[in-house]
Every structure is written in C-alpha cells, then in structure tokens.
Scaffold this active site. Sequence first.
Site, PDB file in Angstrom:
ATOM      1  N   ASP A   9      44.337  25.055  16.714  1.00 62.83           N
ATOM      2  CA  ASP A   9      42.942  24.626  16.638  1.00 62.83           C
ATOM      3  C   ASP A   9      42.190  25.466  17.668  1.00 62.83           C
ATOM      4  O   ASP A   9      42.320  25.234  18.874  1.00 62.83           O
ATOM      5  CB  ASP A   9      42.859  23.128  16.966  1.00 62.83           C
ATOM      6  CG  ASP A   9      41.427  22.642  17.155  1.00 62.83           C
ATOM      7  OD1 ASP A   9      40.489  23.402  16.822  1.00 62.83           O
ATOM      8  OD2 ASP A   9      41.249  21.503  17.626  1.00 62.83           O
ATOM      9  N   LYS A  71      33.127  30.994  20.391  1.00 68.42           N
ATOM     10  CA  LYS A  71      33.143  30.615  18.967  1.00 68.42           C
ATOM     11  C   LYS A  71      31.728  30.431  18.405  1.00 68.42           C
ATOM     12  O   LYS A  71      31.507  30.565  17.210  1.00 68.42           O
ATOM     13  CB  LYS A  71      33.938  29.312  18.849  1.00 68.42           C
ATOM     14  CG  LYS A  71      34.166  28.808  17.454  1.00 68.42           C
ATOM     15  CD  LYS A  71      35.100  27.608  17.512  1.00 68.42           C
ATOM     16  CE  LYS A  71      35.213  26.905  16.193  1.00 68.42           C
ATOM     17  NZ  LYS A  71      36.045  25.697  16.311  1.00 68.42           N
ATOM     18  N   GLU A 172      38.671  22.629   9.689  1.00 67.66           N
ATOM     19  CA  GLU A 172      39.093  21.625  10.671  1.00 67.66           C
ATOM     20  C   GLU A 172      39.153  20.208  10.087  1.00 67.66           C
ATOM     21  O   GLU A 172      40.159  19.515  10.276  1.00 67.66           O
ATOM     22  CB  GLU A 172      38.165  21.682  11.893  1.00 67.66           C
ATOM     23  CG  GLU A 172      38.408  22.942  12.718  1.00 67.66           C
ATOM     24  CD  GLU A 172      37.274  23.349  13.624  1.00 67.66           C
ATOM     25  OE1 GLU A 172      36.323  22.562  13.803  1.00 67.66           O
ATOM     26  OE2 GLU A 172      37.334  24.467  14.167  1.00 67.66           O
ATOM     27  N   ASP A 194      33.506  15.268  12.264  1.00 72.20           N
ATOM     28  CA  ASP A 194      34.044  16.101  13.350  1.00 72.20           C
ATOM     29  C   ASP A 194      32.902  16.652  14.202  1.00 72.20           C
ATOM     30  O   ASP A 194      32.191  17.564  13.789  1.00 72.20           O
ATOM     31  CB  ASP A 194      34.862  17.246  12.713  1.00 72.20           C
ATOM     32  CG  ASP A 194      35.427  18.217  13.746  1.00 72.20           C
ATOM     33  OD1 ASP A 194      35.137  18.064  14.939  1.00 72.20           O
ATOM     34  OD2 ASP A 194      36.153  19.138  13.335  1.00 72.20           O
TER      35      ASP A 194
END
Length: 638
Positions: A9, A71, A172, A194
Amino acid sequence: MTTRAIGIDLGTTNSCVAILENGEPFVIPNDEGGRTTPSVVGFGPDGDRLIGQMARRQAATNPEQTIYAAKRLIGRKVSDEEVRRYRDTVPYAIIPHENGDAWLEINGEMVPPTQISAVILDQMKEVAEAYLGEEVHDAVITVPAYFNDAQRQATKDAGRIAGLNVKRIINEPTAAALAYGLGKQDQERIAVFDLGGGTFDISILELENGVFHVRSTNGDTFLGGEDFDNRIINFLLDGFEAEHGVDLKESKGALQRVKEEAEKAKKKLSSQMEANISLPFIAHGSDGVPLHLETSLTRDQLENMVSDLIEQLVPPCENCMKDAGLSKEDLTSVLLVGGMTRMPRVREKVAEIFGQAPNDGINPDEVVAVGAAIQASALNNEIDDVLLMDVTPLTMGIEIAGGLMEPIIDRNTTIPCRKSKIFTTAMDNQDMVRVHILQGERDMAADNKSLGRLELHGIPPAQRGVPSIEITFAIDADGIMKATVKDDGTGRSADLRILPTSGLSQDEIQQMIDAREQYHGDDGKRKELALAKNELDGLIYNTSRNFEDFADLLGPEEEDLIQQALDDAEDALETEDLIAIQDSHDVLAEAAQKLGDAIYKKGQGGGQSSSASSTSSVVQETPEIEEPDFLDENTFDD
Ligand code: AMP
C-alpha cells in the site's frame, strides 16, 4: 524457484507491506518495529538520503529537502489546479518539467515524484526481504481508485525503478474489500469509504464466493488528511501573527514544526475533546525575545473549521451509489479505510450518508496492504478462489470537431476491456488524422486530462466522410490504456506514432534504474562506515570513562599506550576512512583490555561493568546466562 509476491500500500502519508503466510495475511514490520512506514524521503547536502521515520524526524531541520506526500504530485502537471493549490502549502520546491509535469527541486537537481515513490517502494521491498530472508521481485501495488491513466502508469514506473516486477496495480478500496471478503461465502454489497492523507475514494462492490465485482467507484484525488491539517495550521499561524505580529510562514523550519503539531492535535481530537498545542521557542520578537506558541483547540472548533471538507465527502458517495444502481438500504456493510476515518465527525458523516454505522472490525491502516497481498498471492498461484473484477474510474475518449470529447469507454466499465468506434475525416483528401486521447467526465476536451496523441498517416485521397477510421481503446487489468488507430476502408498499413504528453520516457526510467543500483552500492558502503563509526565512538566513550576512574591502577607505559590509542581513535573518528576507523578500533580495544585486566586484578571492577558492557565492543566478555526454566512467557502475565 518462485519467490514470494508482496502487497504494498503506497500511501500518501504512510506505506505498508504485507504477505500471505499459509493463507493468512501478515503485515511485515519495519526495522523500527513500525507496521507502517512514513512515505517521507529526506536528502542530505551530499546526496545521502533518509527514508521513513528517520526522514520524518529531520524534517523540521531540513524542510526544503524533505519530500512528503509525493503521491499527490505523481502523474500530474504543474498547471493542474490541485498542484497549484498544493504548491503554496509545502516547504519543498515543485517545478515544471519541460513537458509540464510536476517535478521536485532537490539540492538543485530536478527529480520526478515517481522517483520519490520508487525510493519508498524500494524501502518496502527491503522490509519484506529482511523478514523473508530472500530477494523479492513480484509485487501488487495499490493506487486510489480515482487515479487516472498517467498516475497509474507513473506508479507502475516507480515500481520498476525500485526493482519490482509489478504484477498488478489494484485500487485501494478494492484491496480493502478483498481483505474483508476473503473466505466469506454470503452475498454482500459493500461500500468502501477510504479517506487517507491525500485522497478520498469510495467504491461499491458485490462479493460472493470469492468473486469481487466492483460496481462503481468515485472520489476526489485532492481531498485528504492534509487538507484538515492545513486548516489547523492556518488557525495557528493567524493566531500567532495576531498575538505577536510575527508571520511564521517566513521560516520553513517553524512552519514544519507547526505542521507536525497541527497533525498531532488533529489526531488527539479523535479521542479527546480538547488538545493543548505547545511549540516553545518557535520564533523571536523584534526585540530578540524568544516567542512560544501556546494554545489549545477543541473538537468543536476543529469540526467547525473543516465543515466544508466534511460536506465534500457527500457527492462522491451519492454519485457512486447512483452509478451502481443501488440505494443505501441495499448495502450490507460499510468499510472504513485510511487514518482519517478515525475522526469522529467523519464516522458520523459516513453513518449519515449510508444510513448505517460503519463496520468496526478492520484495521484502516493495514487493510489495503493485506488486500494487495491477497491479490499478489492469487496472481502467484499461492491461493485460489479469488476473482477480481474491477472497473475503470473515468471515461476515456477522444477529441472531435468543435473541441468536444467523444467517449469510447464509459466510466465504471469492468476491466480488462476493449472497445472500438468508427470515425471519419473532416476534410476532402485528408491524408492524416491526429487523435487526441482524453480521460474525464467533462463535455469539452480542454476540461479533461490529456493522455497523449496518436497520428495515422497515409490515408488515400478521398472525399470527407468517406474513409473509415477505427479507433480502439483497450484497458488492461491495471487500468492502463493502449490505443490504436486503423484505416478500415483500405486495410492498408498505416504509420502509427504515439506522442506521450507526460510521464517518463523509457530512457529516463532506465537511468533511474541504473541510479538505484549505484545507490544501493553506495548505501551499503555508507552503512558499513556508519556502523564502524558508531562502534568506535562507543568504545572511546567507555574506555575514556574507565581511564578517568582507574588510570592510577596502570603503570606509566600502559597509561601512555591507552592515551595514545584514545587520541588516535578520536582522530580516526573525524575521518571517512573505513580502514583507519576499523584499525584504530582494534588498537584501542587491545589497549582497553589492559585497563580491564588491571581493574579486575585489583578486584574493583564490579561497579563499572554496566558502562563497560553498554556497547557491543565490551572490554571483558560476559558469559552467556542460561534462562532458568521458570522464566517462560507465562511469568510475564502478571
Ligand atoms: P493514510 O494515508 O491512510 O495513512 O492516512 C493518514 C491520514 O490519517 C493522515 O492525514 C493522518 O493525520 C490521519 N490520521 C491518522 N490517525 C488519525 C486519527 N487518530 N485521527 C484523525 N486522523 C488521523
């Protein structure tokens, strides 16, 4: 021999690596015992780098060369609205590459965010290798469901640069559902909510007997914990300026301390109603007097500050249910993923949106890596009975006359998939078509993300509207697209060229792979030097202490010998010369032995043994003590 496949992850704030051992998920701790590793990389002036917790610790003293949340930039242009907003909030420099991509400036060099992600992936690979005791190559890496093609491609490139064979990129929320649903037989319809450090994703899935079918996905790639932190940061900065007339934004070090404290306060307010905020000696007043930031924040205040961010969570959830053709009553469970879902107000909002309390049984920080590990094992044939049917999050199409976007693959289409549409020429005798490939939901081409351009040459002369040009889009299981253009009418071969509008070229990727190998060689040497220095430092410390206390036990010759060995060792410690450091260590250890002998011969050593044995380079050897039988684990229960 097949090696193990890992699941990673790659988070905005933290990253996590997991494997499946005998069918059971296992989250691999790093060498500090942490189950997640901060996604932070810090660079020293001579190119040395620190990763994870160590990078985080030095962020306040090295803010401009400490990169976090890379990211948020990966696969993006500097001109993107979100990047422009983000640029003002970070202490490091975000600059445009010649193709417009957002890159970083570190120690005067231009570095793509892909390379930062590669360093973090490399670190996670090492964490897994240290645990498994073997090299690891195959990995599944997760990305937010709402990542577009460029962001997925860039993540895959990062994996390659890190020396990984990226077997699959998965979303994810889908990974979280895999972890939740593994081994469950009943049919379920679940929403995965999420909210992480930088992104918000929502997906709706159907699970039954090992088949995981994503129905729809939605989200916001620029909504996450950092936006919440920024509200607290602004509150603290404004308050300080009002009280002391000093703008803390002017000091990057001070700003970094405020940022860390703001995040801490946010986390505390998930379990407390009030958090004290204390940053002593944060600045100096005009008269040179040190200034301290001392204040407090209540949960109510925080919730008021972020109420608009909380409201931004609603439309993606509603659109996701609409796209799945489901209402909240149809959902059997709501899973929470990402550290931000610990905030009580977020949980309340989730309960409000979906009409039910979210499921409490999963660990929001680890579940995504666990799901990635399950998928990695399935692709490696270590387990079976898992079939993942994911969807593409955004519509893919091309630009047509009038600057409009014509969709070819609609969003939420199950992947892998392939679709074609026929187009024609707009002018008489047009011998070439240029196809502009787009991704997004807006009607006008200019409002969507440009993925690249294809050119087809050699179309035979014909009136406009006569040639039949077939455009095919194929999306693979990673969600990455390939496009082809064919002149159907003649069947003649055509000249096809892809002109990428962003991302790294193959040459650039290869250079980074080479640099990684070089780095690994250098890292090994650096580590050996650092360890040798630590060991020598410890020996000097212990020997000096004993020498001060017990020098009178020695004859003048021995005294000189030890003093000389200590002086030489101090000199060697100042150098970067590994051999000199190791040699002076050996000489000092031998000299220190004489001191140890003298101490114990006189029978005065008992009180000093703890300092003498506090490093690995002990003056005298301690025999191994066998554990008595009764000292088993149960002894520690009470
Ligand atoms: P992730 O990207 O999933 O690791 O999420 C990290 C985000 O969750 C960061 O913004 C953290 O500040 C936030 N976070 C972690 N723990 C908590 C907590 N107890 N309360 C509120 N936010 C948290």
